[in-house]
Design a protein around this motif. Structure first.
Motif, mmCIF file in Angstrom:
data_model
loop_
_atom_site.group_PDB
_atom_site.id
_atom_site.type_symbol
_atom_site.label_atom_id
_atom_site.label_comp_id
_atom_site.label_asym_id
_atom_site.label_seq_id
_atom_site.Cartn_x
_atom_site.Cartn_y
_atom_site.Cartn_z
ATOM 1 N N ILE A 219 -84.232 55.273 -14.780
ATOM 2 C CA ILE A 219 -82.895 54.845 -14.361
ATOM 3 C C ILE A 219 -82.431 53.652 -15.183
ATOM 4 C CG2 ILE A 219 -81.664 53.708 -12.475
ATOM 5 C CD1 ILE A 219 -83.081 55.532 -10.552
ATOM 6 N N LEU A 220 -83.333 52.696 -15.398
ATOM 7 C CA LEU A 220 -82.965 51.532 -16.205
ATOM 8 C C LEU A 220 -82.591 51.965 -17.620
ATOM 9 C CD1 LEU A 220 -85.519 48.810 -15.077
ATOM 10 C CD2 LEU A 220 -83.132 49.107 -14.439
ATOM 11 N N ALA A 221 -83.388 52.897 -18.180
ATOM 12 C CA ALA A 221 -83.090 53.379 -19.522
ATOM 13 C C ALA A 221 -81.730 54.060 -19.545
ATOM 14 C CB ALA A 221 -84.184 54.341 -19.987
ATOM 15 N N SER A 222 -81.416 54.787 -18.475
ATOM 16 C CA SER A 222 -80.128 55.465 -18.396
ATOM 17 C C SER A 222 -78.978 54.466 -18.404
ATOM 18 C CB SER A 222 -80.080 56.322 -17.134
ATOM 19 O OG SER A 222 -78.771 56.798 -16.909
ATOM 20 N N LEU A 223 -79.122 53.389 -17.608
ATOM 21 C CA LEU A 223 -78.092 52.340 -17.596
ATOM 22 C C LEU A 223 -77.885 51.787 -19.004
ATOM 23 C CD1 LEU A 223 -78.827 50.186 -14.423
ATOM 24 C CD2 LEU A 223 -76.717 51.380 -14.978
ATOM 25 N N ALA A 224 -79.028 51.506 -19.659
ATOM 26 C CA ALA A 224 -78.953 50.978 -21.017
ATOM 27 C C ALA A 224 -78.198 51.941 -21.919
ATOM 28 C CB ALA A 224 -80.363 50.739 -21.556
ATOM 29 N N GLY A 225 -78.475 53.237 -21.776
ATOM 30 C CA GLY A 225 -77.823 54.236 -22.602
ATOM 31 C C GLY A 225 -76.324 54.260 -22.392
ATOM 32 N N SER A 226 -75.896 54.206 -21.139
ATOM 33 C CA SER A 226 -74.467 54.216 -20.866
ATOM 34 C C SER A 226 -73.796 52.989 -21.469
ATOM 35 C CB SER A 226 -74.217 54.238 -19.356
ATOM 36 O OG SER A 226 -74.832 55.351 -18.770
ATOM 37 N N LEU A 227 -74.428 51.820 -21.276
ATOM 38 C CA LEU A 227 -73.847 50.598 -21.830
ATOM 39 C C LEU A 227 -73.728 50.695 -23.348
ATOM 40 C CD1 LEU A 227 -75.652 47.913 -19.638
ATOM 41 C CD2 LEU A 227 -73.200 48.408 -19.709
ATOM 42 N N TYR A 228 -74.765 51.282 -23.973
ATOM 43 C CA TYR A 228 -74.757 51.454 -25.425
ATOM 44 C C TYR A 228 -73.585 52.325 -25.850
ATOM 45 C CZ TYR A 228 -76.392 53.118 -29.996
ATOM 46 O OH TYR A 228 -76.487 53.449 -31.324
ATOM 47 N N ALA A 229 -73.410 53.451 -25.150
ATOM 48 C CA ALA A 229 -72.347 54.388 -25.515
ATOM 49 C C ALA A 229 -70.971 53.724 -25.436
ATOM 50 C CB ALA A 229 -72.396 55.610 -24.615
ATOM 51 N N HIS A 230 -70.743 52.956 -24.395
ATOM 52 C CA HIS A 230 -69.430 52.353 -24.225
ATOM 53 C C HIS A 230 -69.210 51.163 -25.142
ATOM 54 C CE1 HIS A 230 -68.220 54.970 -21.051
ATOM 55 N NE2 HIS A 230 -69.299 54.700 -20.344
ATOM 56 N N TYR A 231 -70.296 50.646 -25.724
ATOM 57 C CA TYR A 231 -70.155 49.514 -26.645
ATOM 58 C C TYR A 231 -69.803 50.006 -28.042
ATOM 59 C CZ TYR A 231 -71.255 45.094 -28.972
ATOM 60 O OH TYR A 231 -71.195 43.934 -29.697
ATOM 61 N N LEU A 232 -70.599 50.970 -28.534
ATOM 62 C CA LEU A 232 -70.387 51.468 -29.883
ATOM 63 C C LEU A 232 -69.235 52.463 -29.961
ATOM 64 C CD1 LEU A 232 -72.745 50.151 -31.320
ATOM 65 C CD2 LEU A 232 -73.436 52.348 -32.133
ATOM 66 N N ASN A 233 -68.833 53.007 -28.803
ATOM 67 C CA ASN A 233 -67.814 54.060 -28.728
ATOM 68 C C ASN A 233 -68.225 55.293 -29.527
ATOM 69 O OD1 ASN A 233 -66.000 51.227 -29.324
ATOM 70 N ND2 ASN A 233 -65.860 52.237 -27.328
ATOM 71 N N PHE A 234 -69.509 55.396 -29.843
ATOM 72 C CA PHE A 234 -69.993 56.525 -30.630
ATOM 73 C C PHE A 234 -71.490 56.666 -30.407
ATOM 74 C CE2 PHE A 234 -70.866 59.296 -34.068
ATOM 75 C CZ PHE A 234 -72.000 58.811 -34.690
ATOM 76 N N ILE A 235 -71.976 57.889 -30.239
ATOM 77 C CA ILE A 235 -73.419 58.104 -30.183
ATOM 78 C C ILE A 235 -73.778 59.334 -31.005
ATOM 79 C CG2 ILE A 235 -73.894 57.057 -27.941
ATOM 80 C CD1 ILE A 235 -73.775 59.826 -26.722
ATOM 81 N N ASN A 236 -74.979 59.348 -31.540
ATOM 82 C CA ASN A 236 -75.483 60.589 -32.140
ATOM 83 C C ASN A 236 -76.980 60.683 -31.892
ATOM 84 O OD1 ASN A 236 -76.585 58.887 -34.061
ATOM 85 N ND2 ASN A 236 -75.695 59.918 -35.800
ATOM 86 N N PRO A 237 -77.534 61.901 -31.999
ATOM 87 C CA PRO A 237 -78.920 62.110 -31.561
ATOM 88 C C PRO A 237 -79.925 61.220 -32.293
ATOM 89 C CG PRO A 237 -77.849 64.201 -31.971
ATOM 90 C CD PRO A 237 -76.921 63.160 -32.462
ATOM 91 N N ALA A 238 -79.644 60.870 -33.554
ATOM 92 C CA ALA A 238 -80.617 60.119 -34.356
ATOM 93 C C ALA A 238 -81.070 58.828 -33.673
ATOM 94 C CB ALA A 238 -80.026 59.804 -35.716
ATOM 95 N N THR A 239 -80.205 58.242 -32.847
ATOM 96 C CA THR A 239 -80.570 56.998 -32.161
ATOM 97 C C THR A 239 -81.706 57.214 -31.174
ATOM 98 O OG1 THR A 239 -78.221 56.501 -32.225
ATOM 99 C CG2 THR A 239 -79.579 55.064 -30.876
ATOM 100 N N PHE A 240 -81.854 58.441 -30.652
ATOM 101 C CA PHE A 240 -82.779 58.666 -29.533
ATOM 102 C C PHE A 240 -84.009 59.447 -29.974
ATOM 103 C CE2 PHE A 240 -79.461 56.961 -27.158
ATOM 104 C CZ PHE A 240 -78.278 57.591 -27.493
ATOM 105 N N ASP A 241 -84.535 59.112 -31.157
ATOM 106 C CA ASP A 241 -85.647 59.886 -31.686
ATOM 107 C C ASP A 241 -86.998 59.285 -31.298
ATOM 108 O OD1 ASP A 241 -85.622 58.624 -35.132
ATOM 109 O OD2 ASP A 241 -85.728 57.616 -33.194
ATOM 110 N N LEU A 242 -88.075 59.965 -31.741
ATOM 111 C CA LEU A 242 -89.428 59.543 -31.406
ATOM 112 C C LEU A 242 -89.697 58.120 -31.876
ATOM 113 C CD1 LEU A 242 -92.348 60.050 -30.524
ATOM 114 C CD2 LEU A 242 -92.758 61.140 -32.710
ATOM 115 N N PHE A 243 -89.167 57.766 -33.029
ATOM 116 C CA PHE A 243 -89.458 56.441 -33.556
ATOM 117 C C PHE A 243 -88.907 55.354 -32.645
ATOM 118 C CE2 PHE A 243 -91.317 53.810 -36.537
ATOM 119 C CZ PHE A 243 -90.472 52.783 -36.917
ATOM 120 N N PHE A 244 -87.778 55.626 -31.966
ATOM 121 C CA PHE A 244 -87.266 54.626 -31.046
ATOM 122 C C PHE A 244 -88.204 54.460 -29.855
ATOM 123 C CE2 PHE A 244 -84.293 51.712 -29.517
ATOM 124 C CZ PHE A 244 -84.126 51.895 -28.163
#
Lengths: 322, 300, 389
Positions: A219-244
């Protein structure tokens, strides 16, 4: 486990409050506020992951998946259906929590390496889905024009405003988590970490607690994800890869997984390292991370936060040798 | 007009699946060797494959060493890396816990990957096929001679290992460590030495897989992670710790992946192996040949 | 000698050396231009030549006296192909380094992550990435005011290929693409434009960017008996697909690559499997083959000479995009100085700019400036490029 006092929290709060103002006055570190926004977002994830690993003793090598699910649900619901971003954030939390429960229930029955591999496989599958289901996620191109956040008409469209928003979240979660650790639940978690068999025999419902912490971290990770999306106004799959996911592990290991402050310190250090300080060592970034992780695992199993404790132990041993 | 019947297509998927499955099988065998002696899952297993390919490219293509010399030389070098891995990453950990060992091998794998990227860059590299590229046509499917090398080396490896563990003293000592390290050391077996040997052996096998694979599908610095995960999937599918399991598991996984990509969806190709892994972990973690009792008693 | 005397003397010496060392470079100030490229990371084959090209061009401009006597100061950050890093870098360039304009990023993904910043901070951005979405706001159905880009779009590449195929009487094709931004975009265009050129798509297979084997996909394609295979990817997978195509004995079906194939390194890696393969390329790749009266002949020949002389490596198609972007910005700076709004207007009104990848004509609705004529159809012959007839 260290008793977490009120003073460090107050000091840290003060630090965060004046940070943008101070950074704004010093040209050399003017952009640090921007980086601190990301540190805050990552802190949300690491606090949850630290709880899971340090206190409950479970490992997740796929946390990026929950981060991504939060981001994508927020993005899809706001851009394709025009719903209110805060409402979408809440829905994202529910969905991510649900998925975490479905995955967690069977996974947490597994031990050690099996759990690591299961979470790793899960993380990669989610990543592949983000890339493949282009009709919903926009595929590898990602999603654009994600709206920003606003509170009662007050637009949070500057770096400073978003900084305070994110860190408010962090503080609320920090205090909540600290209370959790110092409650009966926290004791149960520590019991489970030490020995599941013993905890079981004491009447602790081991699986219930493990799943609870797993879902909480998701849930915490989900909150972080939403905040990230609304900050950058853009998301793509590369951000959420194994290396992260691995980077998150490095943050926890470096900061210290047995102490909640370790999560914060680790997130801060690694984020600054990768975005600011390593600017001249780009080619070595991966090697540096690998080296940090290895050195910390061998020599600093309690992370940086554990250093004062280690020094104290050395003194105690010195004294007892005299 | 070039065309192919449906049977031909399926046969093609089968052959490709068995070939790539052989690579997964070798990775799985490597996992098992280390696991049997130490109960550690070596996340860096895939990096041995990658190093095998790239070091071979360096020795054979860049330095011009003939194949017969470069092959064993590469294996020796990668074995050295395996030994370093044990000495620098695993052995020094004073109070090994599950968490710290997992993280140590993950750290080692990124270190090796980062170093490889530093040395070889991000480009893919090529090796000439061992016996040329003239394809053999069977039932409408096109088989590259290199496929036989890959499968052949798997068979060789399995035979050699079975002989080693059943017939030689050292091999039996290693098996003893697997069953009970305390008892083993009481009988005078150097447990730490056995652990070192297990890493060395795993690295060697990984290197062989990498060398034989590169002429087919090139090799680059970051291939290791996916190979490791799928190899682990093969090991778990077959039953962690079981050699015949690793081989069968690898082949099955390879075929499932190839068939899935060909008949269902090529975009999800990587996901098939992972879904199989999750399935096995959730419903039958002991795998095909594994024993539920034994997997419960194991320390981790 | 006392310590103080030594200190004073050395300071004077350093001053003198400093003054003497830069007589010719007596600039009266500087124009700062920011750049973000994916110099390291998975897509370094894009960012590295772009960085090298930008540095080379800036140096050339400064050696010739700068822009109106002012030095062109290029500040380059590495995005590593990461959207977050690109976003932070552009923010830093604009707010801290206070640049007049930004060129790059190298990827569609990282470009989309910084597009909002151009509008927010009213700074012109000239991207070096492929996707048309970078400059086109589909919601408002108009070009993004502050964003331009120099590479051709996939649409143009596909149009070039289809025009050529139609000329050769082909109407049954198989599509193979990678599941990355580049591949998905190209595939989308291939599917969308097919009916207009009378193309029937009999197979539509995909593979991942890290895949090392496409025999399954190619086998399936073989079963549909196409006249031609069109593969859309960039990076090592383009080469693996070719090798599989040859190994499976499918060379009687002509193979067409995307414009991502534009590097002699790829031909070499394909180990003979690239012979007879077609692809659309920007003029910069085949400068030597262009007829003397081709508008881009002089500019591309000069770039090739300069780049290969300075870096001792074959030029890369992608470096050309950075050349176009920086030269466009330099021209704007020369005309209107460091006024962001005026630079933007100047760019939008640029006509007939001869670049590495085409002759650019921008307008209010067109921030790409090129059309399908920016591509030449090229075929691999004897291990090198040749113009396709």
């Amino acid at each position: 486990m260290l008793r977490i006092g009120k003073l460090p929290i107050a000091v840290f709060a003060g630090f965060i409050l004046i940070f943008p103002w101070v950074a704004g006055k010093i040209p050399a570190i003017e952009n640090y506020t921007d980086i601190m926004v990301f540190v805050g977002i990552y802190c949300l994830i690491t606090i949850g992951l630290g709880l899971l690993m340090g206190y409950a003793g479970q490992i997740s090598v796929g946390q990026a998946a929950f981060y991504g699910i939060g981001a994508y649900v927020s993005a899809i619901l706001t851009t394709r259906f025009g719903l209110n971003p805060w409402f979408c954030m809440f829905i994202a939390v529910l969905i991510t929590g649900g998925i975490a429960f479905l995955i967690g229930a069977p996974s947490l029955k597994l031990k050690g390496h099996y759990l690591a591999m299961a979470t790793l496989a899960f993380g990669i599958i989610i990543f592949i889905i983000f890339n493949e289901e282009a009709r919903w996620t926009g595929g590898p191109d990602g999603m654009v024009d994600i709206p920003g956040l606003s509170i009662f008409g007050f637009d949070l469209n500057s770096i400073e405003k978003y900084f305070y928003l994110v860190w408010s979240f962090v503080f609320v979660i920090l205090i909540f988590t600290i209370n959790l650790i110092q409650s009966d639940t926290g004791r149960a978690l520590r019991a489970i970490h030490t020995s599941e068999a013993a905890a079981n025999s004491m009447g602790v419902n081991v699986s219930k607690f493990k799943i609870m912490v797993f879902v909480y971290s998701a849930i915490l990770a989900s909150l972080a994800g939403s905040l990230y999306a609304h900050y950058l106004n853009f998301i793509n799959p590369a951000t959420f890869d194994l290396f992260f996911s691995i980077k998150l592990l490095i943050m926890i290991a470096l900061g210290g997984m047995y102490n909640i402050w370790g999560a914060v310190i680790g997130a801060g250090l690694i984020t600054f390292l990768s975005n600011e300080w390593l600017h001249y060592f780009e080619e070595f970034e991966v090697i540096v991370y690998g080296a940090i992780l290895l050195v910390v695992t061998i020599f600093l199993p309690h992370g940086l936060v554990g250093i004062p404790g280690m020094i104290k132990e050395l003194f105690v041993r010195q004294k007892s040798n005299e | 007009m070039e065309t192919i019947t449906f049977t031909g297509q399926v046969f093609q998927y089968l052959i490709t699946g068995i070939t790539v499955g052989s690579v997964y099988a070798m990775v799985a065998v490597g996992f098992n060797i280390i696991y049997n002696v130490t109960e550690i899952i070596n996340f860096a297993q895939g990096e041995f494959v990658m190093l095998g390919g790239l070091i071979m490219v360096f020795l054979h293509v860049a330095m011009g060493l003939p194949l017969v010399l470069a092959f064993p030389a590469t294996v020796v070098l990668v074995t050295l890396v395996g030994i370093l891995l044990d000495r620098l990453a695993i052995n020094p950990i004073r109070q090994p816990t599950v968490l710290s060992l997992i993280i140590a091998t993950i750290a080692a794998s990124i270190l090796i990957k980062g170093t490889a990227m530093f040395i070889w860059g991000k480009d893919p590299y090529d090796l000439p096929a061992f016996s040329g590229r003239d394809p053999i046509i069977v039932l409408g499917a096109v088989i590259q001679p290199q496929y036989f090398w890959v499968i052949g080396f798997l068979v060789l490896t399995v035979i050699a290992l079975t002989f080693f563990f059943d017939r030689t003293i050292i091999g039996k000592a290693m098996s003893a460590c697997a069953d009970n390290p305390d008892a083993a050391s009481l009988v005078g077996i150097n447990v730490k030495g056995m652990i070192l040997l297990s890493f060395a052996l795993s690295a060697a096998i990984g290197a062989v897989a990498g060398i034989t694979l590169t002429p087919i599908s090139l090799m680059e610095y970051d291939r290791g992670a996916m190979l490791a995960i799928k190899g682990f999937g093969a090991a778990v599918l077959g039953g962690l710790g079981s050699f015949p399991g690793a081989v069968i598991g690898g082949l099955i996984l390879g075929v499932i992946e190839s068939m899935g990509a060909g008949l269902i969806s090529s975009g999800y190709k990587d996901a098939f192996a992972l879904i199989v892994l999750l399935f096995v972990l959730f419903f039958k973690p002991s795998g095909i040949f594994g024993n539920i009792e034994i997997s419960r008693i194991k320390r981790f | 000698m006392t310590l103080r005397k030594i200190a004073v003397l050395s300071t004077i010496c350093l001053f003198a050396i400093g003054l003497l060392a830069s007589p010719a470079l007596a600039f009266k100030g500087a124009f700062k231009v920011g750049a973000v490229f994916s110099v390291t990371g998975r897509t370094s084959f894009l960012g590295d030549p772009e960085k090298k090209t930008a540095e080379m061009l800036a140096e050339k401009i400064n050696n010739a006296g700068g822009i109106n006597g002012k030095k062109l100061e290029l500040i380059i950050y590495d995005s590593e192909g990461d959207a977050t890093k690109a976003n932070l870098a552009v923010r830093k360039l604009i707010t801290q380094d206070k640049v007049c304009a930004v060129i790059g990023p190298s990827l569609s993904g990282t470009s989309m992550a910084v597009v909002p910043l151009a509008a927010k901070y009213k700074t012109p951005l000239v991207s070096c990435a492929a996707s048309y979405k970078i400059v086109w706001d589909s919601k408002e159905s108009k070009a993004r005011k502050w964003v331009f880009k120099t590479p051709q779009t996939d649409t143009m590449a596909v149009q070039a290929i289809y025009t050529y195929l139609k000329k050769k009487g082909v109407n049954k094709i198989a599509v193979l693409s990678v599941t990355s931004g580049f591949g998905a975009s190209g595939r989308g265009e291939l599917l969308r434009l097919a009916p207009g050129y009378g193309m029937k798509i009999v197979a539509d297979e995909k593979y991942g960017p890290k895949d090392t084997d496409m025999t399954a996909q190619l086998t399936k394609i073989k079963g549909t008996a196409p006249q031609v295979i069109v593969n859309w990817s960039v990076g090592p997978t383009q080469v693996v697909a070719l090798r599989n195509w040859k190994d499976l004995g499918m060379t009687s079906i002509p193979f067409y690559q995307s414009h991502g194939f534009g590097s002699r390194k790829n031909i070499k890696l394909a180990a003979g499997a690239a012979e007879g393969v077609y692809c659309p390329l920007g003029a910069v790749n085949v400068s030597e083959l262009l007829p003397d009266d081709h508008p881009q002949k002089a500019v591309t020949m000069q770039y090739m000479k300069d780049y290969t002389a300075k870096y001792n490596e074959p030029l890369s198609s992608f470096g050309g995009h950075a050349w176009d972007a920086l030269q466009l910005v330099a021209n704007a700076l020369k005309a209107v100085g460091c006024d962001k709004a005026k630079i933007r207007d100047f760019l939008e009104n640029t006509q007939g700019f001869v670049g590495q990848h085409g002759v650019f004509n921008f307008s209010v609705d067109d921030h790409i400036g090129l059309d399908k004529n920016a591509f030449q159809m090229v075929v691999v012959k004897d291990g090198d490029w040749a113009l396709a007839k």
